[in-house]
Design a protein around this motif. Structure first.
Motif, PDB file in Angstrom:
ATOM      1  N   SER A  75       0.817  -1.265   0.295  1.00  0.00           N
ATOM      2  CA  SER A  75      -0.204   0.271   0.166  1.00  0.00           C
ATOM      3  C   SER A  75       0.925   0.873  -0.022  1.00  0.00           C
ATOM      4  O   SER A  75       2.113   1.261  -0.046  1.00  0.00           O
ATOM      5  CB  SER A  75      -1.092  -0.012   1.310  1.00  0.00           C
ATOM      6  N   ALA A  76       0.495   2.338  -0.268  1.00  0.00           N
ATOM      7  CA  ALA A  76       0.900   4.078  -0.702  1.00  0.00           C
ATOM      8  C   ALA A  76       1.227   4.001   1.121  1.00  0.00           C
ATOM      9  O   ALA A  76       0.354   3.799   1.423  1.00  0.00           O
ATOM     10  CB  ALA A  76       0.303   4.575  -1.138  1.00  0.00           C
ATOM     11  N   ASP A  77       1.714   5.040   0.912  1.00  0.00           N
ATOM     12  CA  ASP A  77       1.883   5.758   2.235  1.00  0.00           C
ATOM     13  C   ASP A  77       1.339   7.183   2.757  1.00  0.00           C
ATOM     14  O   ASP A  77       0.567   7.082   1.668  1.00  0.00           O
ATOM     15  CB  ASP A  77       3.435   6.987   2.535  1.00  0.00           C
ATOM     16  N   HIS A  78       0.434   6.503   4.373  1.00  0.00           N
ATOM     17  CA  HIS A  78      -0.525   7.306   4.181  1.00  0.00           C
ATOM     18  C   HIS A  78      -0.163   8.692   4.668  1.00  0.00           C
ATOM     19  O   HIS A  78       0.637   9.071   5.300  1.00  0.00           O
ATOM     20  CB  HIS A  78      -1.428   6.806   5.915  1.00  0.00           C
ATOM     21  N   PRO A  79      -1.111   9.806   4.639  1.00  0.00           N
ATOM     22  CA  PRO A  79      -0.041  11.507   5.496  1.00  0.00           C
ATOM     23  C   PRO A  79      -0.304  10.656   6.605  1.00  0.00           C
ATOM     24  O   PRO A  79      -1.144  10.417   7.577  1.00  0.00           O
ATOM     25  CB  PRO A  79      -1.106  12.481   4.566  1.00  0.00           C
ATOM     26  N   TYR A  80      -0.711  12.210   7.036  1.00  0.00           N
ATOM     27  CA  TYR A  80       0.455  12.131   9.394  1.00  0.00           C
ATOM     28  C   TYR A  80      -1.406  12.368   8.875  1.00  0.00           C
ATOM     29  O   TYR A  80      -1.969  13.681   8.696  1.00  0.00           O
ATOM     30  CB  TYR A  80       1.304  13.177  10.063  1.00  0.00           C
ATOM     31  N   GLN A  81      -1.629  11.628  10.320  1.00  0.00           N
ATOM     32  CA  GLN A  81      -3.248  11.957  11.440  1.00  0.00           C
ATOM     33  C   GLN A  81      -3.025  12.092  12.946  1.00  0.00           C
ATOM     34  O   GLN A  81      -2.320  10.701  13.394  1.00  0.00           O
ATOM     35  CB  GLN A  81      -4.386  10.972  10.490  1.00  0.00           C
ATOM     36  N   ALA A  82      -3.549  13.216  13.272  1.00  0.00           N
ATOM     37  CA  ALA A  82      -3.301  12.547  14.931  1.00  0.00           C
ATOM     38  C   ALA A  82      -3.908  12.405  16.028  1.00  0.00           C
ATOM     39  O   ALA A  82      -5.197  11.680  14.571  1.00  0.00           O
ATOM     40  CB  ALA A  82      -3.571  14.321  14.961  1.00  0.00           C
ATOM     41  N   LEU A  83      -3.771  11.556  16.324  1.00  0.00           N
ATOM     42  CA  LEU A  83      -4.376  10.537  16.705  1.00  0.00           C
ATOM     43  C   LEU A  83      -5.973  11.418  17.962  1.00  0.00           C
ATOM     44  O   LEU A  83      -5.640  12.181  18.238  1.00  0.00           O
ATOM     45  CB  LEU A  83      -3.655   9.242  17.945  1.00  0.00           C
ATOM     46  N   GLU A  84      -7.017  10.588  17.685  1.00  0.00           N
ATOM     47  CA  GLU A  84      -8.015  10.896  18.765  1.00  0.00           C
ATOM     48  C   GLU A  84      -7.681  10.786  19.945  1.00  0.00           C
ATOM     49  O   GLU A  84      -7.817   9.867  20.451  1.00  0.00           O
ATOM     50  CB  GLU A  84      -9.392  11.029  17.737  1.00  0.00           C
ATOM     51  N   SER A  85      -8.207  12.105  20.328  1.00  0.00           N
ATOM     52  CA  SER A  85      -8.399  12.457  22.008  1.00  0.00           C
ATOM     53  C   SER A  85      -9.263  11.605  21.826  1.00  0.00           C
ATOM     54  O   SER A  85     -10.722  12.322  21.868  1.00  0.00           O
ATOM     55  CB  SER A  85      -7.819  13.221  22.841  1.00  0.00           C
ATOM     56  N   ASP A  86      -9.368  11.493  23.978  1.00  0.00           N
ATOM     57  CA  ASP A  86     -11.231  11.401  24.226  1.00  0.00           C
ATOM     58  C   ASP A  86     -11.680  12.791  24.553  1.00  0.00           C
ATOM     59  O   ASP A  86     -12.936  12.603  23.572  1.00  0.00           O
ATOM     60  CB  ASP A  86     -10.342  11.733  25.688  1.00  0.00           C
TER      61      ASP A  86
END
Length: 402
Positions: A75-86
């Protein structure tokens, strides 16, 4: 770092690889050396989106950078994505709950056809509103302006950025709503009011004389006699904003500018008539930006010029077909009907109000659908926003004459 969101099968669950400490990252690289056989690090993006398991390679570059990559050919690389906080999840849950209760369609983590444009919550009413909650600072190359531009290009009518951090709001460089800080229990409590403290304003119009009590932008103590337009902070709750924005009752001014803001549809019309419509402003300062566009070539303000000249619809030319003219006249009639239905809400309460609200929503939706269809007509050389403003100006002009 690309592919930063991963699942660790040793019990730690979903984590952001870029946020791991050096003491956590170093043993992870050693343990995951034979990644396919070890089965320790799984791509969270591929699993969350497609329920496909890809075991990721983890290593460090010579310069110290961390790398999490797919196996060759997977698969191609994915762009940066922040981890969802509570808190982030609680805000999105609240927006979805309020939007659905108001009768809108809500889609979580909605992606456009390009696969790159994502909305935390996409609310679909008379307009497509992309709601984005931001808790952490923006990453270089993946900031609010780039994401807003892509979202607007992906046929989202508006992007509503929201944060509870003044630092993030100041550095966003787009129109952004800033609310009071709230904890997860408060966000989840439907009776707790989340107030918008910044990014929502009301528009002021005044004739510049010494009696009006406003300071002249040109620095004249007794006033310059011109008509000026400015804005000042106003108040709205997050829930009310979510109820109104997909219906077009609040709209963004200069959404791609750091000094952009949201305002009511009525104030938006006033602003556009004076300054024109655009996604970015010109000039360096607020006063400079607004002042240079306030006067036309004949020395009158746009508001005065509008009074002195009959309002004509720019598409009505002698060489147009009768079919197109009928379609555009139909748009004017649809907008007039929607305004009449909305005016009936003034004195209603309870079930009568709910029934009339649905009637107005139906009329407004019919106008927006017809507007979208007409904007794609080959003989119309205006964009959809320009066409909408022209129709609404024609309706207001006909009411003034009547």
């Amino acid at each position: 770092m690309h592919n930063n969101l991963i699942y660790l099968t040793d019990g730690r669950g979903k984590v952001d690889a870029s946020k791991l400490s050096d003491a956590e990252w170093a043993p992870l690289v050693v343990d995951n050396r034979d990644s396919v056989r070890r089965r320790l690090v799984k791509c969270a993006w591929c699993w969350d989106e497609d329920r496909v398991t890809h075991w990721m390679k983890t290593y460090s570059r010579n310069g110290g950078g961390r790398v999490v990559s797919h196996q060759p050919g997977e698969s191609a690389d994915h762009p940066y994505q922040a981890l969802e906080s509570d808190e982030h999840k609680a805000y999105c849950d609240r927006v979805e709950r309020v939007g659905v209760a108001e009768g809108y369609t809500a889609q979580r983590e909605s992606r456009a056809d390009d696969g790159r444009t994502r909305s935390d919550v996409l609310l679909v009413g008379a307009r497509y509103l992309s709601y984005e909650m931001q808790h952490s600072p923006f990453k270089p190359g993946y900031g609010a302006r780039e994401r807003t531009r892509r979202s607007l290009a992906a046929k989202r009518d508006a992007v509503a950025w929201h944060t509870d951090s003044s630092v993030i709001a100041d550095g966003a460089r787009v129109a952004m709503l800033r609310s009071n800080q709230a904890r997860r229990p408060q966000i989840e409590n439907p009776r707790y009011e989340i107030r918008i403290l910044g990014g929502y304003r009301r528009v002021l119009v005044w004739d510049c004389t010494s009696r009006e009590g406003h300071r002249c932008p040109l620095g004249r103590y007794a006033g310059c006699g011109a008509t000026h337009v400015d804005s000042q902070p106003s108040a709205i709750s997050l829930d009310d904003f979510i109820r109104q924005a997909p219906a077009g009752l609040v709209q963004p001014v200069w959404p791609l500018d750091r000094l952009g803001f949201w305002t009511t549809a009525k104030d938006y019309q006033i602003w556009v008539e004076h300054f024109g419509e655009g996604r970015r402003s010109n000039g360096s300062g607020a006063a400079g930006r607004w002042r240079h566009s306030e006067r036309q070539g004949n020395g009158h303000s746009r508001r005065t010029a509008a009074k002195n000249h009959a309002a004509v619809v720019p598409w009505q030319r002698d060489d147009e077909s009768q079919v197109l003219t009928d379609v555009l006249n139909g748009l004017i009639n649809l907008e007039r009907s929607a305004m009449e239905e909305f005016a009936k809400l003034a004195d209603l309460r309870g079930e009568a109000y709910d029934a009339q609200w649905k009637a107005w929503r139906t009329a407004a939706g019919a106008f927006q659908a017809a507007l979208t269809e007409c904007a794609t007509h080959g003989d119309v050389d205006m964009s959809r926003p320009e066409l909408e403003q022209a129709v609404k100006r024609a309706v207001r002009h006909s009411e003034t004459e009547g």
